[in-house]
Scaffold this active site. Structure first.
Site, PDB file in Angstrom:
ATOM      1  N   HIS A 164       0.832  -1.198   0.000  1.00 60.10           N
ATOM      2  CA  HIS A 164       0.000   0.000   0.000  1.00 60.10           C
ATOM      3  C   HIS A 164       0.871   1.254   0.000  1.00 60.10           C
ATOM      4  O   HIS A 164       2.049   1.200   0.361  1.00 60.10           O
ATOM      5  CB  HIS A 164      -0.892   0.023   1.257  1.00 60.10           C
ATOM      6  CG  HIS A 164      -1.955  -1.004   1.281  1.00 60.10           C
ATOM      7  ND1 HIS A 164      -2.121  -1.896   2.330  1.00 60.10           N
ATOM      8  CD2 HIS A 164      -2.946  -1.298   0.404  1.00 60.10           C
ATOM      9  CE1 HIS A 164      -3.157  -2.681   2.084  1.00 60.10           C
ATOM     10  NE2 HIS A 164      -3.680  -2.332   0.925  1.00 60.10           N
ATOM     11  N   CYS A 251      -2.489   0.050   9.959  1.00 53.56           N
ATOM     12  CA  CYS A 251      -3.506  -0.907   9.530  1.00 53.56           C
ATOM     13  C   CYS A 251      -4.461  -1.321  10.650  1.00 53.56           C
ATOM     14  O   CYS A 251      -5.604  -1.684  10.394  1.00 53.56           O
ATOM     15  CB  CYS A 251      -2.844  -2.188   9.017  1.00 53.56           C
ATOM     16  SG  CYS A 251      -1.579  -1.985   7.778  1.00 53.56           S
TER      17      CYS A 251
END
Length: 256
Positions: A164, A251
């Site tokens: 990401h 996250c």
């Protein structure tokens, strides 16, 4: 100032989740211990936690950040790029609707993971990745514009070693961003003070600025020293078991 966070602990089958790295299977008991330390750190930084139940239907569901973008009174429901994670959004949606005044949602054919969105004050960088496509980024940009937030798309496809966008960039506050080498010369970041992450310590680029503290992954001494030298109050946490599953500090929570 951040005041709240949503968290979900790893489920018993956490090791069955998705991963692109070859670091071995995570020890679930140790992951639970690390998650407890993570939650304690968020509370130390002044956040009140909403603790969701572990969800064995979705082994990756501890990574709640990928399910929504939250800003002000608004939550934007994502549409994860990995099919195995699609149901996680529906599981967290009722909680988000109880908290946020307005809800938007990414629709097909768009895909978007929250880990591909890095907010810096009133601007968001949106990563185009294996999990977030152009249509998802376009939809998100439109929703953000409605809320008075600008955005820039950054193509990270082809950059080795990051899943990401936030695998390689985080905001430290005060106009400073932490960046891996691959982003250091990108023109989109030229107006910021760059804290470059040393080679071999790229995982440390994913961090949390939480009010008066900076939470970083433990085990990266050069980067930790650089952050401390800037005067930040640093909390270092062991993230070994989450790293095995492509996970990192941002996250594991939705912060607002």
């Amino acid at each position: 100032m951040l005041t709240h966070a949503l968290v979900r602990p790893p489920s018993a089958n956490f090791a069955d989740g998705l991963t692109s790295v070859a670091l071995g299977k995570p020890d679930v008991a140790r992951a639970l211990e690390q998650h407890a330390c993570y939650c304690a750190a968020l509370e130390q930084c002044g956040l009140v936690l909403t603790r969701l139940a572990a969800d064995a239907d979705f082994p990756d569901s501890a990574f709640v950040e990928d399910t929504a973008i939250v800003t002000g009174d608004v939550a934007i429901l994502t549409r994860p790029g990995a099919a195995a994670r699609a149901g996680e959004v529906a599981r967290i949606e009722p909680t988000l609707r109880a908290i946020f005044l307005r809800i938007h949602a990414i629709a097909t054919p768009g895909t978007l993971d929250g880990g591909d969105v890095c907010r810096i004050e009133n601007h968001c960088f949106i990563g185009l990745s294996e999990r977030t496509n152009e249509d998802g980024a376009r939809q998100l940009a439109g929703f953000l514009a409605q809320e008075g937030c600008t955005s820039t798309a950054i193509d990270i496809r082809g950059i080795r070693g990051i899943l990401h966008l936030k695998s390689g960039i985080s905001y430290l506050g005060n106009g400073r961003i932490a960046l891996i080498d691959a982003f250091a010369q990108h023109t989109a970041f030229r107006n910021y003070e760059i804290v470059q992450v040393a080679r071999g310590e790229g995982y440390a680029a994913n961090l949390l600025r939480l009010n008066d503290h900076v939470v970083i992954a433990a085990g990266f001494p050069k980067f930790e020293a650089a952050v401390r030298a800037l005067g930040y109050d640093v909390i270092a946490l062991d993230m070994s078991e989450f790293r095995k599953m492509d996970g990192a500090l941002t996250c594991l929570s939705l912060r607002f």
